[in-house]
Design a protein around this motif. Sequence first.
Motif, PDB file in Angstrom:
ATOM      1  N   MET A   1       0.605  -1.321  -0.049  1.00  0.00           N
ATOM      2  CA  MET A   1      -0.183  -0.429   0.334  1.00  0.00           C
ATOM      3  C   MET A   1       0.881   2.004   0.004  1.00  0.00           C
ATOM      4  O   MET A   1       1.783   1.221   0.345  1.00  0.00           O
ATOM      5  CB  MET A   1      -0.906  -0.049   1.669  1.00  0.00           C
ATOM      6  N   LYS A   2       0.350   2.336  -1.059  1.00  0.00           N
ATOM      7  CA  LYS A   2       1.244   3.325  -1.374  1.00  0.00           C
ATOM      8  C   LYS A   2       1.519   4.140   0.356  1.00  0.00           C
ATOM      9  O   LYS A   2       2.149   4.791   0.339  1.00  0.00           O
ATOM     10  CB  LYS A   2       1.008   4.616  -1.888  1.00  0.00           C
ATOM     11  N   ALA A   3       0.382   3.837   1.030  1.00  0.00           N
ATOM     12  CA  ALA A   3       0.541   4.742   2.676  1.00  0.00           C
ATOM     13  C   ALA A   3       1.791   4.824   3.549  1.00  0.00           C
ATOM     14  O   ALA A   3       1.999   5.131   4.387  1.00  0.00           O
ATOM     15  CB  ALA A   3      -0.986   5.315   2.704  1.00  0.00           C
ATOM     16  N   PHE A   4       2.368   3.290   3.177  1.00  0.00           N
ATOM     17  CA  PHE A   4       2.510   2.426   3.823  1.00  0.00           C
ATOM     18  C   PHE A   4       3.642   2.211   3.478  1.00  0.00           C
ATOM     19  O   PHE A   4       4.483   1.041   3.224  1.00  0.00           O
ATOM     20  CB  PHE A   4       2.286   1.640   5.344  1.00  0.00           C
ATOM     21  N   PRO A   5       4.511   3.112   3.173  1.00  0.00           N
ATOM     22  CA  PRO A   5       6.568   2.346   2.151  1.00  0.00           C
ATOM     23  C   PRO A   5       6.762   1.206   2.998  1.00  0.00           C
ATOM     24  O   PRO A   5       7.299   1.760   4.332  1.00  0.00           O
ATOM     25  CB  PRO A   5       6.748   3.960   1.968  1.00  0.00           C
ATOM     26  N   ALA A   6       7.241   0.593   2.499  1.00  0.00           N
ATOM     27  CA  ALA A   6       8.215  -0.468   3.003  1.00  0.00           C
ATOM     28  C   ALA A   6       9.457   0.129   3.675  1.00  0.00           C
ATOM     29  O   ALA A   6      10.084   0.852   3.398  1.00  0.00           O
ATOM     30  CB  ALA A   6       8.825  -1.827   1.872  1.00  0.00           C
ATOM     31  N   SER A   7       9.870  -0.284   5.422  1.00  0.00           N
ATOM     32  CA  SER A   7      10.875   0.178   5.991  1.00  0.00           C
ATOM     33  C   SER A   7      11.238  -0.572   7.033  1.00  0.00           C
ATOM     34  O   SER A   7      10.681  -0.973   7.655  1.00  0.00           O
ATOM     35  CB  SER A   7      10.401   1.662   6.593  1.00  0.00           C
ATOM     36  N   GLU A   8      12.534  -1.579   6.600  1.00  0.00           N
ATOM     37  CA  GLU A   8      13.102  -2.136   7.908  1.00  0.00           C
ATOM     38  C   GLU A   8      13.146  -2.296   9.111  1.00  0.00           C
ATOM     39  O   GLU A   8      12.746  -2.255  10.659  1.00  0.00           O
ATOM     40  CB  GLU A   8      14.208  -2.912   7.592  1.00  0.00           C
ATOM     41  N   ASP A   9      13.484  -0.296   9.203  1.00  0.00           N
ATOM     42  CA  ASP A   9      14.171   0.018  10.171  1.00  0.00           C
ATOM     43  C   ASP A   9      13.821   1.585  11.156  1.00  0.00           C
ATOM     44  O   ASP A   9      14.128   1.674  11.856  1.00  0.00           O
ATOM     45  CB  ASP A   9      15.924   0.719   9.826  1.00  0.00           C
ATOM     46  N   ARG A  10      12.578   1.855  10.583  1.00  0.00           N
ATOM     47  CA  ARG A  10      11.600   3.084  10.787  1.00  0.00           C
ATOM     48  C   ARG A  10      11.389   1.956  12.300  1.00  0.00           C
ATOM     49  O   ARG A  10      11.684   3.429  13.130  1.00  0.00           O
ATOM     50  CB  ARG A  10      10.350   3.145   9.932  1.00  0.00           C
ATOM     51  N   LEU A  11      10.585   1.480  12.455  1.00  0.00           N
ATOM     52  CA  LEU A  11      10.314   1.406  14.138  1.00  0.00           C
ATOM     53  C   LEU A  11      11.267   1.072  14.574  1.00  0.00           C
ATOM     54  O   LEU A  11      10.927   1.242  15.609  1.00  0.00           O
ATOM     55  CB  LEU A  11       9.305   0.183  13.812  1.00  0.00           C
ATOM     56  N   PHE A  12      11.790  -0.300  14.226  1.00  0.00           N
ATOM     57  CA  PHE A  12      13.173  -0.233  15.276  1.00  0.00           C
ATOM     58  C   PHE A  12      13.646   1.477  15.421  1.00  0.00           C
ATOM     59  O   PHE A  12      14.324   1.703  17.036  1.00  0.00           O
ATOM     60  CB  PHE A  12      14.031  -1.122  15.171  1.00  0.00           C
ATOM     61  N   GLU A  13      14.377   2.158  15.361  1.00  0.00           N
ATOM     62  CA  GLU A  13      14.870   3.349  15.092  1.00  0.00           C
ATOM     63  C   GLU A  13      14.700   3.863  15.805  1.00  0.00           C
ATOM     64  O   GLU A  13      15.018   5.175  16.352  1.00  0.00           O
ATOM     65  CB  GLU A  13      15.438   3.909  14.262  1.00  0.00           C
ATOM     66  N   SER A  14      12.992   4.599  15.571  1.00  0.00           N
ATOM     67  CA  SER A  14      11.879   5.175  16.475  1.00  0.00           C
ATOM     68  C   SER A  14      12.087   4.033  17.695  1.00  0.00           C
ATOM     69  O   SER A  14      11.348   5.363  19.111  1.00  0.00           O
ATOM     70  CB  SER A  14      10.933   5.613  15.537  1.00  0.00           C
ATOM     71  N   LEU A  15      12.293   3.636  18.176  1.00  0.00           N
ATOM     72  CA  LEU A  15      12.250   3.181  19.470  1.00  0.00           C
ATOM     73  C   LEU A  15      12.832   2.889  20.521  1.00  0.00           C
ATOM     74  O   LEU A  15      12.982   3.058  21.948  1.00  0.00           O
ATOM     75  CB  LEU A  15      11.425   2.057  19.345  1.00  0.00           C
ATOM     76  N   ARG A  16      14.128   2.717  20.179  1.00  0.00           N
ATOM     77  CA  ARG A  16      16.002   3.074  20.593  1.00  0.00           C
ATOM     78  C   ARG A  16      15.666   4.175  21.412  1.00  0.00           C
ATOM     79  O   ARG A  16      15.790   4.110  22.672  1.00  0.00           O
ATOM     80  CB  ARG A  16      16.450   2.960  19.669  1.00  0.00           C
ATOM     81  N   PRO A  17      14.839   5.583  21.097  1.00  0.00           N
ATOM     82  CA  PRO A  17      15.409   6.382  22.085  1.00  0.00           C
ATOM     83  C   PRO A  17      14.108   6.825  22.273  1.00  0.00           C
ATOM     84  O   PRO A  17      14.885   6.517  23.813  1.00  0.00           O
ATOM     85  CB  PRO A  17      15.821   7.701  20.971  1.00  0.00           C
ATOM     86  N   ALA A  18      13.334   5.717  23.290  1.00  0.00           N
ATOM     87  CA  ALA A  18      12.407   6.054  23.073  1.00  0.00           C
ATOM     88  C   ALA A  18      11.842   4.976  24.949  1.00  0.00           C
ATOM     89  O   ALA A  18      12.169   5.431  25.661  1.00  0.00           O
ATOM     90  CB  ALA A  18      11.222   6.064  22.463  1.00  0.00           C
ATOM     91  N   VAL A  19      13.394   4.536  25.142  1.00  0.00           N
ATOM     92  CA  VAL A  19      13.569   3.113  25.460  1.00  0.00           C
ATOM     93  C   VAL A  19      14.522   4.157  26.789  1.00  0.00           C
ATOM     94  O   VAL A  19      15.556   3.397  26.684  1.00  0.00           O
ATOM     95  CB  VAL A  19      13.703   2.169  24.847  1.00  0.00           C
ATOM     96  N   ASP A  20      14.092   4.268  27.767  1.00  0.00           N
ATOM     97  CA  ASP A  20      16.184   4.404  28.862  1.00  0.00           C
ATOM     98  C   ASP A  20      16.022   2.828  29.668  1.00  0.00           C
ATOM     99  O   ASP A  20      15.809   2.368  29.920  1.00  0.00           O
ATOM    100  CB  ASP A  20      14.846   5.681  29.672  1.00  0.00           C
ATOM    101  N   ASN A  21      16.520   3.096  30.720  1.00  0.00           N
ATOM    102  CA  ASN A  21      17.593   2.517  31.101  1.00  0.00           C
ATOM    103  C   ASN A  21      16.544   1.529  32.625  1.00  0.00           C
ATOM    104  O   ASN A  21      16.637  -0.006  32.449  1.00  0.00           O
ATOM    105  CB  ASN A  21      18.426   3.130  31.910  1.00  0.00           C
ATOM    106  N   ASP A  22      15.702   2.658  32.845  1.00  0.00           N
ATOM    107  CA  ASP A  22      14.571   1.389  33.478  1.00  0.00           C
ATOM    108  C   ASP A  22      13.566   1.036  32.963  1.00  0.00           C
ATOM    109  O   ASP A  22      13.307  -0.336  33.453  1.00  0.00           O
ATOM    110  CB  ASP A  22      13.956   2.927  34.390  1.00  0.00           C
TER     111      ASP A  22
END
Length: 243
Positions: A1-22
Amino acid sequence: MKAFPASEDRLFESLRPAVDNDMLKDIAMADNGHQWEEMYEQLRIIRDRGEIPDRFDWQLDEVLCLTRWSDPDKPNPPPFRSGPMGPKGFVTRLFVCTVLMRQEQTPREDWDSNVAISLASAARIGPDADDALARFLTYRLRQITNPDDRFYARLGILTIALRRGNQGITESDLETLADQLLDADTGSRGATSFDPEFPPPADFSIEQGFWEPTVAQLRDHALRVNPKLGEKLQLCALLVARD
């Protein structure tokens, strides 16, 4: 679907800075604190360097899977650790699902649970998480060949497309996705291969009710679209409903 261009990394890369040490510690402690310090260091490598090992050792896989099963709305009662809670809990849960989905050695039977729980978590986090998850599922749809796994990937994309409303997605687009889900080629859950008198054994995620939030959304949207699409959404919901 054109609304969701394929991306292997977008999800993982967006979550990495959102996860703190706790949040990493919550994951590491999931198996009653067993080897938690070692698990914490391995999790930091995943988050800080973005490096997911080709194969998890048993204990790392265990704490990731145990965290996946957690419910941030229903923390564990004492004397157990509460586990991830509240808004951060949903980020933690989506992070572990993403790591498991990206890890190539994850057993195939985990895929349906990972997708179901990711969908429920992203819905609680917000539209950016939804978009990143849909793009990842679009990417994986090109990689996976198992028909049942493809069914769950498509179901995830359809669910997120419905949540986006009319933002660049038409009812015709939604019907196309629904038709793909209901086609026999999508596996044992496909409607044309589904006999209600002799249904296939329920996948673990269906037995445990992980799809129930998605089922509720499909049924709700079915009442708000054209009748033809609504009927197809009701059928899609039936295929993953627990009852």
